[in-house]
Design an enzyme around this catalytic site. Structure first.
Site, PDB file in Angstrom:
ATOM      1  N   CYS A 111      -3.023 -12.144  10.330  1.00 39.67           N
ATOM      2  CA  CYS A 111      -3.082 -11.432   9.055  1.00 39.67           C
ATOM      3  C   CYS A 111      -1.650 -11.214   8.583  1.00 39.67           C
ATOM      4  O   CYS A 111      -0.796 -10.833   9.383  1.00 39.67           O
ATOM      5  CB  CYS A 111      -3.782 -10.093   9.253  1.00 39.67           C
ATOM      6  SG  CYS A 111      -3.871  -9.108   7.751  1.00 39.67           S
ATOM      7  N   LEU A 112      -1.397 -11.436   7.294  1.00 37.69           N
ATOM      8  CA  LEU A 112      -0.033 -11.271   6.785  1.00 37.69           C
ATOM      9  C   LEU A 112       0.454  -9.818   6.895  1.00 37.69           C
ATOM     10  O   LEU A 112       1.658  -9.580   6.895  1.00 37.69           O
ATOM     11  CB  LEU A 112       0.064 -11.751   5.333  1.00 37.69           C
ATOM     12  CG  LEU A 112      -0.128 -13.262   5.130  1.00 37.69           C
ATOM     13  CD1 LEU A 112      -0.090 -13.617   3.652  1.00 37.69           C
ATOM     14  CD2 LEU A 112       0.916 -14.075   5.887  1.00 37.69           C
ATOM     15  N   GLN A 114      -3.004  -5.756   0.098  1.00 36.42           N
ATOM     16  CA  GLN A 114      -1.844  -6.225   0.871  1.00 36.42           C
ATOM     17  C   GLN A 114      -0.583  -6.320   0.029  1.00 36.42           C
ATOM     18  O   GLN A 114       0.520  -6.411   0.568  1.00 36.42           O
ATOM     19  CB  GLN A 114      -2.131  -7.597   1.492  1.00 36.42           C
ATOM     20  CG  GLN A 114      -3.178  -7.543   2.598  1.00 36.42           C
ATOM     21  CD  GLN A 114      -3.394  -8.903   3.194  1.00 36.42           C
ATOM     22  OE1 GLN A 114      -4.107  -9.732   2.636  1.00 36.42           O
ATOM     23  NE2 GLN A 114      -2.763  -9.172   4.322  1.00 36.42           N
ATOM     24  N   GLY A 126      -4.826 -16.626   3.223  1.00 34.86           N
ATOM     25  CA  GLY A 126      -5.556 -15.662   2.407  1.00 34.86           C
ATOM     26  C   GLY A 126      -4.713 -14.433   2.164  1.00 34.86           C
ATOM     27  O   GLY A 126      -3.847 -14.093   2.974  1.00 34.86           O
ATOM     28  N   HIS A 136     -12.769 -11.886   6.371  1.00 33.19           N
ATOM     29  CA  HIS A 136     -11.509 -11.166   6.632  1.00 33.19           C
ATOM     30  C   HIS A 136     -10.936 -10.596   5.322  1.00 33.19           C
ATOM     31  O   HIS A 136     -10.548  -9.431   5.263  1.00 33.19           O
ATOM     32  CB  HIS A 136     -10.513 -12.147   7.288  1.00 33.19           C
ATOM     33  CG  HIS A 136      -9.163 -11.559   7.573  1.00 33.19           C
ATOM     34  ND1 HIS A 136      -8.675 -11.421   8.846  1.00 33.19           N
ATOM     35  CD2 HIS A 136      -8.185 -11.087   6.757  1.00 33.19           C
ATOM     36  CE1 HIS A 136      -7.461 -10.879   8.796  1.00 33.19           C
ATOM     37  NE2 HIS A 136      -7.141 -10.681   7.538  1.00 33.19           N
ATOM     38  N   GLU A 137     -10.905 -11.438   4.275  1.00 33.32           N
ATOM     39  CA  GLU A 137     -10.305 -10.986   3.004  1.00 33.32           C
ATOM     40  C   GLU A 137     -11.168  -9.912   2.349  1.00 33.32           C
ATOM     41  O   GLU A 137     -10.648  -8.952   1.777  1.00 33.32           O
ATOM     42  CB  GLU A 137     -10.077 -12.161   2.059  1.00 33.32           C
ATOM     43  CG  GLU A 137      -9.091 -13.210   2.562  1.00 33.32           C
ATOM     44  CD  GLU A 137      -7.775 -12.637   3.094  1.00 33.32           C
ATOM     45  OE1 GLU A 137      -7.293 -11.618   2.570  1.00 33.32           O
ATOM     46  OE2 GLU A 137      -7.245 -13.208   4.064  1.00 33.32           O
ATOM     47  N   HIS A 187     -10.588  -6.548   3.767  1.00 31.55           N
ATOM     48  CA  HIS A 187      -9.394  -5.881   3.207  1.00 31.55           C
ATOM     49  C   HIS A 187      -9.754  -5.032   1.995  1.00 31.55           C
ATOM     50  O   HIS A 187      -9.169  -3.968   1.782  1.00 31.55           O
ATOM     51  CB  HIS A 187      -8.365  -6.918   2.739  1.00 31.55           C
ATOM     52  CG  HIS A 187      -7.403  -7.345   3.800  1.00 31.55           C
ATOM     53  ND1 HIS A 187      -6.532  -6.462   4.394  1.00 31.55           N
ATOM     54  CD2 HIS A 187      -7.155  -8.559   4.362  1.00 31.55           C
ATOM     55  CE1 HIS A 187      -5.791  -7.133   5.292  1.00 31.55           C
ATOM     56  NE2 HIS A 187      -6.155  -8.403   5.287  1.00 31.55           N
TER      57      HIS A 187
HETATM   58 ZN    ZN Z   1      -5.522  -9.944   6.498  1.00 30.74          ZN
END
Ligand code: ZN
Length: 163
Positions: free
Chosen positions: A88-89, A51, A46, A130-131, A134
Site C-alpha cells: 500500500c502506498l 491517501q 492503486g 483494497h481501494e 480505503h
Molecule cells: Zn492502499
C-alpha cells in the site's frame, strides 16, 4: 497536473469518513489526473482519495494495462477469499499476507458519470477491494493479526523516527 503528497500511516486523513461525489465537472477531472500522476510517481497500482488527503469516494487503479476510475463504488459481493501479499502506498516498503477476495461484484461511476457494473475475478478483485476499503477508512494494518499489527506499528514508529 500535479503530484500530490501521499499520506503515510498513521496520518489522520486515512481514517476520515469520505463523501460521495456529486459533480462530474472539470474539478473532478483535474483530481483524477492528479491522482494518476501521483500513483505513477510512486509506482503504485492503486490510489484512493484519502491517501492524498481528499475525503471523497474516489480511487484509481491500473492493472494489466487497463485503467479504472472508481467513483462512489459499491461492493455488493465478495467471495473466493485467498491469501495474497499486498502492499500500500500509505505503508511504504511494507508487504503483508492478507485474506482477500478473488471474486467481487461492484458498481461504480467513471469520471464521465457513466454507471459501470462488473464482476471481477483474480488479483484485480483484490485490488478493487483494497481501494474500496480505503474509502471506508479500512487499512492494510487492520487486516493482519493483532500480534503482527503490534510488530508493524513498532516498526513504522521506528521508521518515522529515523526520517
Ligand atoms: Zn492502499
Amino acid at each position: 497536473m500535479s503530484v500530490k503528497t501521499i499520506c503515510v500511516y498513521p496520518h489522520a486523513a486515512l481514517r476520515e469518513p469520505t463523501q460521495e461525489i456529486i459533480l462530474f465537472d472539470e474539478e473532478l477531472k483535474k483530481l483524477v489526473s492528479d491522482m494518476w500522476e501521483t500513483m505513477y510517481a510512486s509506482d503504485g497500482i492503486g490510489l484512493a482519495g484519502p491517501q492524498v488527503g481528499v475525503a471523497k469516494k474516489i480511487a484509481v487503479i491500473e492493472y494489466d494495462g487497463e485503467k479504472y476510475v472508481l467513483i462512489n463504488p459499491d461492493l455488493s459481493e465478495k467471495d473466493n477469499f485467498t491469501t495474497v501479499e499486498e502492499g500500500c502506498l500509505s505503508f511504504p516498503g511494507i508487504y503483508e499476507k492478507v485474506e482477500s477476495p478473488e471474486y467481487i461484484k461492484v458498481k461504480y461511476y467513471n469520471e464521465d458519470g457513466e454507471l459501470i457494473e462488473k464482476e471481477i475475478e483474480g488479483f484485480l478483485a483484490c485490488v478493487f477491494s483494497h481501494e474500496i476499503d480505503h474509502l471506508n477508512g479500512k487499512l492494510l494494518i487492520d487486516r493482519i493479526s493483532p500480534l503482527k499489527r503490534q510488530f508493524l506499528k513498532k516498526k513504522l514508529a521506528k521508521q518515522a523516527k529515523e526520517k
